[in-house]
Write a protein that holds these residues in place. Sequence first.
Motif, PDB file in Angstrom:
ATOM      1  N   UNK A  71       0.837  -1.199   0.000  1.00  0.00           N
ATOM      2  CA  UNK A  71       0.000   0.000   0.000  1.00  0.00           C
ATOM      3  C   UNK A  71       0.866   1.240   0.000  1.00  0.00           C
ATOM      4  N   UNK A  72       0.220   2.373  -0.107  1.00  0.00           N
ATOM      5  CA  UNK A  72       0.942   3.640  -0.101  1.00  0.00           C
ATOM      6  C   UNK A  72       0.543   4.373   1.170  1.00  0.00           C
ATOM      7  N   UNK A  73       0.721   3.712   2.306  1.00  0.00           N
ATOM      8  CA  UNK A  73       0.329   4.297   3.590  1.00  0.00           C
ATOM      9  C   UNK A  73       1.097   5.572   3.902  1.00  0.00           C
ATOM     10  N   UNK A  74       2.311   5.655   3.434  1.00  0.00           N
ATOM     11  CA  UNK A  74       3.132   6.819   3.713  1.00  0.00           C
ATOM     12  C   UNK A  74       2.467   8.085   3.164  1.00  0.00           C
ATOM     13  N   UNK A  75       1.852   7.982   2.010  1.00  0.00           N
ATOM     14  CA  UNK A  75       1.194   9.136   1.398  1.00  0.00           C
ATOM     15  C   UNK A  75      -0.213   9.311   1.975  1.00  0.00           C
ATOM     16  N   UNK A  76      -0.959   8.206   2.042  1.00  0.00           N
ATOM     17  CA  UNK A  76      -2.347   8.269   2.498  1.00  0.00           C
ATOM     18  C   UNK A  76      -2.439   8.746   3.946  1.00  0.00           C
ATOM     19  N   UNK A  77      -1.494   8.373   4.777  1.00  0.00           N
ATOM     20  CA  UNK A  77      -1.536   8.761   6.194  1.00  0.00           C
ATOM     21  C   UNK A  77      -1.385  10.267   6.400  1.00  0.00           C
ATOM     22  N   UNK A  78      -0.912  10.993   5.421  1.00  0.00           N
ATOM     23  CA  UNK A  78      -0.753  12.446   5.528  1.00  0.00           C
ATOM     24  C   UNK A  78      -2.087  13.181   5.331  1.00  0.00           C
ATOM     25  N   UNK A  79      -3.087  12.491   4.774  1.00  0.00           N
ATOM     26  CA  UNK A  79      -4.394  13.100   4.552  1.00  0.00           C
ATOM     27  C   UNK A  79      -5.212  13.104   5.843  1.00  0.00           C
ATOM     28  N   UNK A  80      -6.158  14.045   5.961  1.00  0.00           N
ATOM     29  CA  UNK A  80      -7.085  14.014   7.102  1.00  0.00           C
ATOM     30  C   UNK A  80      -7.929  12.731   7.064  1.00  0.00           C
ATOM     31  N   UNK A  81      -8.499  12.375   8.213  1.00  0.00           N
ATOM     32  CA  UNK A  81      -9.219  11.100   8.352  1.00  0.00           C
ATOM     33  C   UNK A  81     -10.351  10.949   7.342  1.00  0.00           C
ATOM     34  N   UNK A  82     -11.117  12.007   7.102  1.00  0.00           N
ATOM     35  CA  UNK A  82     -12.262  11.846   6.203  1.00  0.00           C
ATOM     36  C   UNK A  82     -11.798  11.607   4.758  1.00  0.00           C
ATOM     37  N   UNK A  83     -10.650  12.183   4.365  1.00  0.00           N
ATOM     38  CA  UNK A  83     -10.113  11.929   3.021  1.00  0.00           C
ATOM     39  C   UNK A  83      -9.559  10.512   2.923  1.00  0.00           C
ATOM     40  N   UNK A  84      -8.942  10.040   4.016  1.00  0.00           N
ATOM     41  CA  UNK A  84      -8.441   8.666   4.033  1.00  0.00           C
ATOM     42  C   UNK A  84      -9.599   7.693   3.863  1.00  0.00           C
ATOM     43  N   UNK A  85     -10.689   7.984   4.530  1.00  0.00           N
ATOM     44  CA  UNK A  85     -11.863   7.130   4.419  1.00  0.00           C
ATOM     45  C   UNK A  85     -12.421   7.159   2.995  1.00  0.00           C
ATOM     46  N   UNK A  86     -12.488   8.352   2.411  1.00  0.00           N
ATOM     47  CA  UNK A  86     -12.953   8.478   1.026  1.00  0.00           C
ATOM     48  C   UNK A  86     -12.044   7.687   0.088  1.00  0.00           C
ATOM     49  N   UNK A  87     -10.732   7.801   0.272  1.00  0.00           N
ATOM     50  CA  UNK A  87      -9.796   7.056  -0.572  1.00  0.00           C
ATOM     51  C   UNK A  87      -9.961   5.544  -0.403  1.00  0.00           C
ATOM     52  N   UNK A  88     -10.246   5.113   0.831  1.00  0.00           N
ATOM     53  CA  UNK A  88     -10.481   3.696   1.074  1.00  0.00           C
ATOM     54  C   UNK A  88     -11.693   3.210   0.281  1.00  0.00           C
ATOM     55  N   UNK A  89     -12.801   3.972   0.360  1.00  0.00           N
ATOM     56  CA  UNK A  89     -14.010   3.578  -0.359  1.00  0.00           C
ATOM     57  C   UNK A  89     -13.811   3.644  -1.870  1.00  0.00           C
ATOM     58  N   UNK A  90     -13.101   4.647  -2.332  1.00  0.00           N
ATOM     59  CA  UNK A  90     -12.827   4.764  -3.767  1.00  0.00           C
ATOM     60  C   UNK A  90     -11.994   3.584  -4.242  1.00  0.00           C
ATOM     61  N   UNK A  91     -10.926   3.290  -3.527  1.00  0.00           N
ATOM     62  CA  UNK A  91     -10.061   2.172  -3.888  1.00  0.00           C
ATOM     63  C   UNK A  91     -10.839   0.857  -3.845  1.00  0.00           C
ATOM     64  N   UNK A  92     -11.655   0.690  -2.828  1.00  0.00           N
ATOM     65  CA  UNK A  92     -12.448  -0.534  -2.691  1.00  0.00           C
ATOM     66  C   UNK A  92     -13.424  -0.684  -3.850  1.00  0.00           C
ATOM     67  N   UNK A  93     -14.037   0.427  -4.250  1.00  0.00           N
ATOM     68  CA  UNK A  93     -14.966   0.382  -5.383  1.00  0.00           C
ATOM     69  C   UNK A  93     -14.233  -0.019  -6.664  1.00  0.00           C
ATOM     70  N   UNK A  94     -13.049   0.533  -6.869  1.00  0.00           N
ATOM     71  CA  UNK A  94     -12.265   0.172  -8.051  1.00  0.00           C
ATOM     72  C   UNK A  94     -11.868  -1.307  -8.027  1.00  0.00           C
ATOM     73  N   UNK A  95     -11.514  -1.798  -6.862  1.00  0.00           N
ATOM     74  CA  UNK A  95     -11.157  -3.212  -6.720  1.00  0.00           C
ATOM     75  C   UNK A  95     -12.368  -4.089  -7.034  1.00  0.00           C
ATOM     76  N   UNK A  96     -13.545  -3.720  -6.520  1.00  0.00           N
ATOM     77  CA  UNK A  96     -14.751  -4.501  -6.771  1.00  0.00           C
ATOM     78  C   UNK A  96     -15.110  -4.517  -8.254  1.00  0.00           C
ATOM     79  N   UNK A  97     -14.982  -3.378  -8.922  1.00  0.00           N
ATOM     80  CA  UNK A  97     -15.252  -3.314 -10.361  1.00  0.00           C
ATOM     81  C   UNK A  97     -14.270  -4.218 -11.112  1.00  0.00           C
ATOM     82  N   UNK A  98     -12.992  -4.122 -10.769  1.00  0.00           N
ATOM     83  CA  UNK A  98     -11.987  -4.961 -11.425  1.00  0.00           C
ATOM     84  C   UNK A  98     -12.278  -6.446 -11.210  1.00  0.00           C
ATOM     85  N   UNK A  99     -12.594  -6.836  -9.986  1.00  0.00           N
ATOM     86  CA  UNK A  99     -12.870  -8.246  -9.696  1.00  0.00           C
ATOM     87  C   UNK A  99     -14.126  -8.725 -10.412  1.00  0.00           C
TER      88      UNK A  99
END
Length: 161
Positions: A71-99
């Motif tokens: 993962x890219x925790x080093x970059x993602x951890x610099x974002x505020x919590x609500x943006x981290x959560x948004x990125x998690x959901x966005x990434x998860x949605x992309x993973x689900x579409x790919x799968x």
Amino acid sequence: MFTKIYGYLCKIEQTIAGAFLCLIAIFVFISAIARSMHHPINWAEDLSMLLFAWAVFLSADVALRTRGFVGIDMIVSKFPARYRSFLFYLWSALVLVFLGILACYSIPLCINNYKRLFQALGISYSWATASVPVGALAMFITSILKIIDHHKENKSKERAR
């Protein structure tokens, strides 16, 4: 009840993936030695390829479940919590579409490969290609459960405030 069955299935999946990786190493090693002694074991290569296909997708689900992917925790951890959560959901949605796409395209591939045979084993190549939709489905379920866990975690953090 569901979590107990799911946990049991995850342990089986992890055991099978590990066993397949060990068997691949053993078969390749024995095959190399036999080939160097001018007595090749033809079935070992085919069986290794079959086990490799299954090991890849089962291990990918284990890695996804245990957060073993890079993962890219080093970059993602610099974002505020609500943006981290948004990125998690966005990434998860992309993973689900790919799968989902992977599963949709791999099922016809699996069906079309039923006539193709592993030469030395005499079994259908569909046994190898079936690892793709099965692995994609397992990772899809894992991703859904991770989204649910993340959502519950966020709700409990909000209540704690």
